[in-house]
Write a protein that holds these residues in place. Structure first.
Motif, PDB file in Angstrom:
ATOM      1  N   SER A  42      44.679  98.098 133.449  1.00  0.00           N
ATOM      2  CA  SER A  42      44.792  96.647 133.547  1.00  0.00           C
ATOM      3  C   SER A  42      44.884  95.967 132.189  1.00  0.00           C
ATOM      4  O   SER A  42      45.205  94.776 132.118  1.00  0.00           O
ATOM      5  CB  SER A  42      43.580  96.072 134.307  1.00  0.00           C
ATOM      6  OG  SER A  42      43.503  96.598 135.607  1.00  0.00           O
ATOM      7  N   VAL A  64      43.473  92.701 139.981  1.00  0.00           N
ATOM      8  CA  VAL A  64      43.966  93.318 141.208  1.00  0.00           C
ATOM      9  C   VAL A  64      42.848  93.333 142.239  1.00  0.00           C
ATOM     10  O   VAL A  64      41.692  93.631 141.928  1.00  0.00           O
ATOM     11  CB  VAL A  64      44.498  94.746 140.948  1.00  0.00           C
ATOM     12  CG1 VAL A  64      43.419  95.659 140.408  1.00  0.00           C
ATOM     13  CG2 VAL A  64      45.096  95.328 142.232  1.00  0.00           C
ATOM     14  N   PHE A  96      51.045  97.419 140.282  1.00  0.00           N
ATOM     15  CA  PHE A  96      50.243  96.248 139.917  1.00  0.00           C
ATOM     16  C   PHE A  96      50.770  95.590 138.653  1.00  0.00           C
ATOM     17  O   PHE A  96      50.932  94.362 138.575  1.00  0.00           O
ATOM     18  CB  PHE A  96      48.784  96.674 139.751  1.00  0.00           C
ATOM     19  CG  PHE A  96      47.960  95.759 138.893  1.00  0.00           C
ATOM     20  CD1 PHE A  96      47.748  94.435 139.253  1.00  0.00           C
ATOM     21  CD2 PHE A  96      47.390  96.222 137.704  1.00  0.00           C
ATOM     22  CE1 PHE A  96      46.984  93.590 138.462  1.00  0.00           C
ATOM     23  CE2 PHE A  96      46.636  95.381 136.908  1.00  0.00           C
ATOM     24  CZ  PHE A  96      46.433  94.061 137.286  1.00  0.00           C
ATOM     25  N   LEU A 124      46.629  94.229 146.916  1.00  0.00           N
ATOM     26  CA  LEU A 124      47.178  95.486 147.403  1.00  0.00           C
ATOM     27  C   LEU A 124      46.514  95.845 148.734  1.00  0.00           C
ATOM     28  O   LEU A 124      45.404  95.400 149.019  1.00  0.00           O
ATOM     29  CB  LEU A 124      46.968  96.599 146.385  1.00  0.00           C
ATOM     30  CG  LEU A 124      47.693  96.422 145.037  1.00  0.00           C
ATOM     31  CD1 LEU A 124      47.361  97.580 144.101  1.00  0.00           C
ATOM     32  CD2 LEU A 124      49.201  96.320 145.244  1.00  0.00           C
TER      33      LEU A 124
END
Length: 387
Positions: free
Chosen positions: A247, A254, A214, A227
C-alpha cells in the motif's frame, strides 16, 4: 368440481410467477412481489394459503439447489433438501397466521411480516416484500418503509384494488425517473472473476496480483478501494505485512474480505488496510445458515463453523465517515440493513463471493436488494463481488 380446483391452482401458479419475476435480480421488478400478500389473503383455506406461500418462497429462492450443489461439489439432492428446509419457517408463519376473518387479517399479515424480518425467523427471511420499498419510495427513508408496510396491510383488505392502483402508479413514476445509487466521493468498488480460488489460493503470487488490482484502482484517483468477500483469505500477520508494504506510495486504503480463526471456529470479516497497517473493520453479523453458521456443533461439544455476531457492529468508522457493511447473505434478509440504518450511516458497503451461484440469479438478487435499500434511505452504495 373443476372450479373447486381451478381457483387454488391459479393462485399457486400466480404465486410462483410472482416469486420468479419479482426475485429475478432486476431491481425495478421488485414491486412485483407485492402481489404475494394479495394472493395469500384471497386464499379460501389455510391449506391453499400454505401452498401459495410455498410456491412464492420456493420460486423466489429457486437458485439455491444449484448453488449449494456447486458450493459442495455434490449432486443436487443436498441443495434440494436445504431449499425445502429453508422454506419451512416462511410457510409455517404464513400458514399459522392466515385467517378467514377479514377484520383481523391485516394485523395477522403485518405480524407475519415482522416475524420474518427479525430473528429467529428472520434468519431465513429471504424474499421479504418490504425490500421493494426503495423502488416505490426512493429517498423516503423510514417514512417510505412505513408507507409500504401500510400498503402491504391494505393489500389484504377489501380495498385492495385501490391500494394496488396507488402502488402501481408509484412504481411507474419511480421507474420513469430511476437512477442508480451514487458512489461516495473517493470510493471504488472492484469486482473480481477469480471463481472458487478466491480466498482458497493464498500464495504470494495471488496476493501480489490482488495488491496490483488495488494499486490500479488507487492510481485512478480512488482513496478507498472495496474488494470482495474472502479476498485476503486467512487474516494473518504475514498477510497484513505484505499488504501494508504493497500500500505504500498510494495514499489509499483498501477494504477487503478475509477470514480470521479463533478457538471455536472462524469469523467472516472485512479488513481495513493502508500503508500504516491493518485492522479488523467488521465481523459478519449473519453468515449463511447451514453452510457457514452451524450453531448445532456447540451442542455436541464440537467446534467449527462461522461465528454469528448478530447485532454487533451495525456501522463502522472509515475515515471521517461511518459505513453500513453487508457481507453476502446479509443482503438477502431484512434486519441487518434496518439495524444499520437506525444509526444513520453515511453510505453502504456490499460485498460478496458469489462464484458458487454461477448460472443462478442469486448475486443479481443481492445487488438488487442492496440497491433498493440504498435508494430507500438515499445512501451512496459501494458494491464488490467475486464471480
Amino acid at each position: 368440481m373443476c372450479r373447486d380446483y381451478l381457483r387454488p391452482a391459479l393462485l399457486i401458479f400466480a404465486s410462483i410467477a410472482i416469486g420468479v419475476v419479482g426475485w429475478s435480480g432486476h431491481v425495478l421488478l421488485l414491486p412485483v412481489v407485492l402481489g404475494f400478500p394479495l394472493l395469500w389473503s384471497i386464499s379460501r383455506t389455510r391449506f391453499v394459503a400454505a401452498l401459495v406461500s410455498a410456491g412464492y418462497f420456493l420460486a423466489a429462492s429457486s437458485g439455491l439447489p444449484q448453488g449449494v450443489a456447486a458450493f459442495y461439489s455434490s449432486d443436487i439432492w443436498p441443495g434440494l433438501l436445504l431449499w425445502l428446509c429453508a422454506s419451512l419457517s416462511f410457510v409455517a408463519v404464513h400458514t399459522v397466521l392466515w385467517t378467514k376473518n377479514s377484520g383481523v387479517r391485516p394485523f395477522r399479515y403485518l405480524l407475519a411480516a415482522v416475524i420474518m424480518a427479525i430473528p429467529p425467523f428472520g434468519i431465513t427471511g429471504w424474499a421479504h416484500p418490504v425490500t421493494a420499498a426503495g423502488v416505490l419510495f426512493p429517498g423516503w427513508g423510514w417514512w417510505g418503509l412505513g408507507l409500504l408496510t401500510a400498503g402491504l396491510a391494505g393489500l389484504v383488505t377489501r380495498i385492495w384494488p385501490a391500494v394496488a392502483i396507488a402502488l402501481i402508479g408509484l412504481w411507474l413514476w419511480s421507474a420513469a425517473s430511476w437512477t442508480e445509487p451514487r458512489l461516495p466521493n473517493g470510493w471504488r468498488g472492484v469486482d473480481l472473476e477469480l471463481g472458487a480460488s478466491l480466498g482458497r489460493e493464498a500464495g504470494l503470487h495471488r496476493q501480489r496480483d490482488l495488491i496490483a488490482t488495488f494499486r490500479n484502482a488507487a492510481s485512478d484517483g480512488a482513496r478507498y478501494v472495496l474488494l470482495p468477500e474472502s479476498t485476503l483469505g486467512f487474516w494473518t500477520p504475514t498477510v497484513e505485512r505484505l499488504w501494508t508494504s504493497g500500500s505504500r506510495g498510494t495514499g489509499a486504503m483498501v477494504i477487503a474480505g478475509a477470514t480470521v480463526l479463533d478457538a471455536t471456529g472462524y469469523h467472516n470479516i472485512l479488513v481495513a488496510l493502508d500503508r500504516n497497517g491493518g485492522s479488523i473493520l467488521y465481523r459478519e453479523r449473519m453468515p449463511v445458515p447451514g453452510s457457514m453458521w452451524q450453531p448445532w456443533r456447540s451442542w455436541f461439544g464440537e467446534s467449527g463453523g462461522a461465528r454469528a455476531d448478530f447485532f454487533a457492529n451495525p456501522v463502522v468508522p472509515i475515515g471521517a465517515n461511518r459505513a453500513a457493511p453487508l457481507i453476502c447473505y446479509e443482503q438477502l434478509i431484512v434486519w441487518p440493513i434496518l439495524q444499520s440504518m437506525l444509526h444513520n450511516p453515511d453510505f453502504i458497503l456490499a460485498v460478496g463471493n458469489g462464484w458458487w451461484t454461477r448460472g443462478t440469479s442469486i448475486v443479481a438478487i443481492q445487488r438488487a436488494a442492496a440497491t433498493s435499500w440504498a435508494k430507500l434511505f438515499a445512501k451512496p452504495l459501494v458494491i464488490a463481488f467475486n464471480s
